[in-house]
Design an enzyme around this catalytic site. Sequence first.
Site, mmCIF file in Angstrom:
data_model
loop_
_atom_site.group_PDB
_atom_site.id
_atom_site.type_symbol
_atom_site.label_atom_id
_atom_site.label_comp_id
_atom_site.label_asym_id
_atom_site.label_seq_id
_atom_site.Cartn_x
_atom_site.Cartn_y
_atom_site.Cartn_z
ATOM 1 N N GLY A 57 0.811 -1.221 0.000
ATOM 2 C CA GLY A 57 0.000 0.000 0.000
ATOM 3 C C GLY A 57 0.834 1.257 0.000
ATOM 4 O O GLY A 57 2.036 1.228 -0.274
ATOM 5 N N HIS A 109 2.577 4.646 -4.963
ATOM 6 C CA HIS A 109 3.156 5.800 -5.646
ATOM 7 C C HIS A 109 3.286 5.458 -7.130
ATOM 8 O O HIS A 109 2.900 4.351 -7.556
ATOM 9 C CB HIS A 109 4.502 6.178 -5.025
ATOM 10 C CG HIS A 109 5.432 4.997 -4.882
ATOM 11 N ND1 HIS A 109 6.022 4.383 -5.953
ATOM 12 C CD2 HIS A 109 5.833 4.305 -3.779
ATOM 13 C CE1 HIS A 109 6.771 3.385 -5.526
ATOM 14 N NE2 HIS A 109 6.669 3.300 -4.209
ATOM 15 N N HIS A 164 4.590 2.037 -8.160
ATOM 16 C CA HIS A 164 3.582 0.964 -8.155
ATOM 17 C C HIS A 164 2.681 1.080 -9.386
ATOM 18 O O HIS A 164 2.322 0.085 -10.010
ATOM 19 C CB HIS A 164 2.691 1.057 -6.912
ATOM 20 C CG HIS A 164 3.387 0.799 -5.610
ATOM 21 N ND1 HIS A 164 3.522 1.765 -4.650
ATOM 22 C CD2 HIS A 164 3.978 -0.317 -5.124
ATOM 23 C CE1 HIS A 164 4.169 1.252 -3.606
ATOM 24 N NE2 HIS A 164 4.465 0.000 -3.868
ATOM 25 N N SER A 218 7.275 4.107 -0.752
ATOM 26 C CA SER A 218 6.190 4.466 0.173
ATOM 27 C C SER A 218 6.765 5.164 1.396
ATOM 28 O O SER A 218 6.128 6.007 2.013
ATOM 29 C CB SER A 218 5.448 3.210 0.624
ATOM 30 O OG SER A 218 5.016 2.490 -0.500
#
Length: 282
Positions: A30, A33, A36, A186
């Site tokens: 999760g 950004h 990803h 992240s």
Amino acid sequence: MKIISSVHVLSVFLSRLSKKDTLGFVPTMGALHQGHVSLVKKSLHQNSLSLCSIFVNPTQFNNKSDLKNYPNRLEEDIKLLKEIGCDILFTPSIKEIYPDGLPKKEYDFGRLDKVMEGANRPGHFNGVAMVVSRLFEIIQPQRAYFGKKDIQQLAIIRCLAAQKFKNIEIVPCCTLREKDGLAMSSRNLLLGKRYRAAAPRIYQRLLSVQKRSKNNSVSELRVWMKDVFEKDRDLVLEYFEIADAKSLNKSNNWSDSPIHVACLAVHAGTTRLIDNILLEIN
Ligand code: PAF
């Protein structure tokens, strides 16, 4: 986009896919950004269906406060994945992934998990292998996408796939960088103003190593990097290594390998950042 949290519901859904479908899988923790996003886009391009998972895996954190502080932005993540057209988001709970409690499974990756990240984060790659194995078993994708910023993780996953998941193609994806060169991560969300301003120096120094590799020996560069960080008040070097880009075995001389990789981990305040750069010598 279908959002599924239960392993059972996901398994039923996936079992109904047509034989013609190909499934691409992007595992994440999760706080997504653009790095990803590029993985998901690559998957969308190469497969008829793409699944992204968001699961902050406790077994890969060797430091409790690191796990506690890991950024969580589920609402923004969902919005972003919908915008780019991801087909399925899998958001399991810890109980769904580890129904019998946190497992104690041990993997054998030879020397690969004993150096760099493996040496500095004991148990980390074992935890990564545990969760990726579990996710691969549940999802059974044709392809899975991993970023080259985590070059050692990529090597471990390739090794895991060669041992246990020969049918899954591991697709490496380029590191994306901010305009100032900082590798997207992240964890960048955790940098305050002061450390965010300092962090681009990490890539600048890697670029310097690349440039200096033409005229300096491996050991001279190790000393140079250590000295540069020692003078930096905001960035603390945890390790800097030059290794064979494939095996990740420590390089002693440029003649040891055709392609080397320079890797480092740095503490910017309480945030730990990693990055790497390839060094092609000839
Ligand atoms: O790279 C990551 O975000 C994680 O290590 C992964 C592969 C999602 C496993 O938890």
